[in-house]
Design a protein around this motif. Structure first.
Motif, PDB file in Angstrom:
ATOM      1  N   SER A  93     -36.085  43.301  20.179  1.00  0.00           N
ATOM      2  CA  SER A  93     -36.735  42.068  20.630  1.00  0.00           C
ATOM      3  C   SER A  93     -36.548  41.947  22.143  1.00  0.00           C
ATOM      4  CB  SER A  93     -36.122  40.854  19.920  1.00  0.00           C
ATOM      5  OG  SER A  93     -36.607  39.659  20.482  1.00  0.00           O
ATOM      6  N   ILE A 361     -35.618  35.296  13.694  1.00  0.00           N
ATOM      7  CA  ILE A 361     -35.214  36.618  13.216  1.00  0.00           C
ATOM      8  C   ILE A 361     -34.500  36.500  11.873  1.00  0.00           C
ATOM      9  CG2 ILE A 361     -33.663  38.574  13.676  1.00  0.00           C
ATOM     10  CD1 ILE A 361     -34.298  38.179  16.669  1.00  0.00           C
ATOM     11  N   LYS A 364     -36.714  36.096   8.790  1.00  0.00           N
ATOM     12  CA  LYS A 364     -37.491  37.278   8.409  1.00  0.00           C
ATOM     13  C   LYS A 364     -36.660  38.333   7.683  1.00  0.00           C
ATOM     14  CE  LYS A 364     -40.975  36.908  12.065  1.00  0.00           C
ATOM     15  NZ  LYS A 364     -41.592  37.562  13.248  1.00  0.00           N
ATOM     16  N   GLN A 424     -29.885  41.856  17.600  1.00  0.00           N
ATOM     17  CA  GLN A 424     -30.831  42.929  17.895  1.00  0.00           C
ATOM     18  C   GLN A 424     -30.812  43.997  16.799  1.00  0.00           C
ATOM     19  OE1 GLN A 424     -33.160  43.169  19.958  1.00  0.00           O
ATOM     20  NE2 GLN A 424     -32.699  42.231  21.919  1.00  0.00           N
ATOM     21  N   TYR A 427     -32.686  42.725  13.910  1.00  0.00           N
ATOM     22  CA  TYR A 427     -34.126  42.724  14.203  1.00  0.00           C
ATOM     23  C   TYR A 427     -34.700  44.132  14.078  1.00  0.00           C
ATOM     24  CZ  TYR A 427     -38.495  41.822  16.714  1.00  0.00           C
ATOM     25  OH  TYR A 427     -39.814  41.717  17.060  1.00  0.00           O
ATOM     26  N   ARG A 430     -34.905  45.077  10.449  1.00  0.00           N
ATOM     27  CA  ARG A 430     -36.055  44.438   9.799  1.00  0.00           C
ATOM     28  C   ARG A 430     -37.358  45.150  10.182  1.00  0.00           C
ATOM     29  NH1 ARG A 430     -38.405  42.524   5.590  1.00  0.00           N
ATOM     30  NH2 ARG A 430     -40.127  41.111   6.052  1.00  0.00           N
ATOM     31  N   GLU A 431     -37.491  45.512  11.437  1.00  0.00           N
ATOM     32  CA  GLU A 431     -38.692  46.226  11.876  1.00  0.00           C
ATOM     33  C   GLU A 431     -38.807  47.582  11.183  1.00  0.00           C
ATOM     34  OE1 GLU A 431     -41.183  45.255  14.241  1.00  0.00           O
ATOM     35  OE2 GLU A 431     -40.286  43.343  13.687  1.00  0.00           O
TER      36      GLU A 431
END
Length: 501
Positions: A93, A361, A364, A424, A427, A430-431
């Protein structure tokens, strides 16, 4: 000429801060990746311009070469951080990275204004912390066992807090840190992280009454040691994180209400048990009653908040040096004096933007463990900001908490950078999960298309065979067959008519 430059610079710095803050909120509403990247590029340009102008103005007034060296250090840090994130973690991010860099820049500038040596120490700790933080997303992505170390987090946290309680030197009425070879370590800053990991581990699967009760007992042990150490501000941060995580995991408002009632009772008990708490409450109620002794810090902070007005006095045109602990607890007052109230409002909004980004974040995350970690760390960050600014503005009694990433303090800035790197890591995780899901769906879609094509090919082959067979048959045979069928149909039709008649 210098005075003119300083006067103009405060307006330009304010405009740059407003612009950056607006972009940090605007990017949250953008879904197109190309649009988001354009905003991130603009933020970097704003950030670099902000640092260049601020350090240039400070150098003009001090003519101290250390200001140039400090600017070079800040510039290298920002460029390397941006570059490394783009090279190592392409899915990170960048909004969170840019917010972190901007808050750190404001801290470096105000620390350079107050005491340049502290600024150099701070950037060394920040650089070291950032280097360590690049390993954390890898650990979160690869090491799945972090979800299974629940009781290890609790034991580590309790042990570190106990060491501080027993061996720490008393500072401002509380046992805060331990000095090892001339370096102060405030272990409670790092226990904030293990505490959240423990809560998330306990409540990731089971949320029945027994599980919540066991979790509450261990959490109470953490908070109890902090209370015995008289570090009540940090104890409040721990308690609020516990309260929110329990509520989010159980979704029962009764637990939240019970926790708030316990907080009220604990606050009343602390008022009667601890003399320094009573002193802070008295100062909060009327700081001018004993202005020269007890109320001196908060009164000077209030003077600093309003001395610069909306636009500030300009760098090196105010007197933030007269504010006690301006580099620590009252950094927000020093910023308000020389940068202005409008700038301080933007700083608050930037902190809010960071918190909203962390919450976004967390929402999600598909796995409950990671979701609870993100929301817990986000709450700790938000509560710390609230306590610092609330105490400086006399909205609440002063708690002695530093402003994350801005105030001077090695343990505080290191733990905050590690917390953000954990976010981070979540994140990125998750991505990656979303990317894997998309890849699986794409493969399934391709498989379905192949199956449907093979079925069509089989049916087409069958039809072709039948047509070939019909073609190969003699015309007489097919004609006879069709004639027999027509005759049977006619007989059936006549039979129906006759029966109906």
């Amino acid at each position: 000429m210098v005075n003119v430059i300083v006067e103009l610079s405060k307006y330009i710095l304010l405009l740059l801060m407003i612009w950056f803050t607006m972009e940090s909120f605007l990017v949250l509403s953008k879904k197109k990746e190309s649009t988001r990247k354009n905003i991130f590029r603009k933020q970097i340009i704003i950030l670099l311009s902000f640092d260049l102008l601020a350090f240039f103005v400070m150098f003009l007034q001090t003519e101290d070469v250390k200001m140039i060296l400090m600017y070079g250090s800040v510039l290298l840090y920002i460029l390397f951080t941006q570059m490394l994130y783009r090279m190592i973690y392409k899915k990170a991010s960048m909004n969170l990275v840019n917010n972190m860099c901007m808050l750190l820049s404001v801290g470096f500038i105000i620390l350079s204004r107050l005491k340049i040596d502290n600024a150099f120490k701070q950037i060394q700790i920040v650089a070291l912390s950032t280097a360590v933080s690049f390993l954390i997303p890898v650990i979160i992505r690869k090491a799945k066992f972090v979800r299974d170390l629940t009781w290890a987090y609790a034991l580590i946290g309790l042990l570190l807090l106990a060491i501080v309680l027993v061996f720490a030197a008393r500072s401002r009425g509380a046992n805060l840190s331990i000095t090892i070879k001339g370096i102060n370590f405030q272990f409670s800053e790092f226990v904030k992280i293990t505490f959240v990991f423990f809560l998330a581990g306990m409540l990731q699967m089971k949320t029945d009454i027994r599980q919540v009760a066991v979790t509450s007992v261990v959490a109470a042990m953490h908070v109890g040691i902090l209370v015995l150490s008289k570090d009540l501000g940090t104890a409040l941060v721990f308690f609020m994180a516990y309260l929110v995580i329990v509520y989010v995991s159980t979704e029962k408002p009764s637990y939240a209400l019970a926790g708030l009632m316990a907080l009220v009772l604990a606050s009343v008990a602390a008022y009667f048990l601890f003399g320094h708490v009573r002193t802070r409450v008295e100062i909060w109620r009327d700081p001018f009653a004993d202005y020269k002794v007890k109320g001196y810090q908060i009164v000077q902070a209030l003077f600093g908040l309003t001395a610069g007005g909306w636009f500030g006095t300009g760098l090196f045109k105010g007197k933030p040096d007269t504010i006690p602990l301006a580099s620590y607890d009252f950094t927000f007052a020093a910023i308000s004096e020389e940068f202005g109230i409008l700038f301080s409002i933007c700083l608050i909004l930037l902190c809010m933007s960071t918190f909203l980004l962390i919450v976004n974040i967390s929402m999600k995350m598909s796995k409950n463990f990671y979701r609870l970690i993100a929301i817990g760390l986000g709450v700790e960050y938000a509560v710390q900001v609230f306590l610092t600014i609330g105490g400086t503005t006399k909205f609440i009694p002063m708690t002695g908490i530093t402003l994350p990433l801005v105030s001077y303090g090695g343990s505080s800035v290191m733990s905050t950078i590690i917390m953000l790197s954990i976010i981070q890591g979540l994140y990125v995780l998750r991505e990656d999960e979303e990317g894997e899901e998309l890849e699986e769906n794409r493969k399934k879609q391709i498989g379905k298309q192949k199956k449907s094509k093979s079925k069509k090919n089989k049916s087409n082959k069958g039809n072709n065979k039948n047509s070939k067979n019909n073609k190969n048959k003699p015309k007489g045979e097919s004609g006879k067959k069709h004639g027999a069928d027509d005759l049977e149909d006619k007989i059936a039709e006549q039979t129906k008519k006759s029966l109906h008649w």
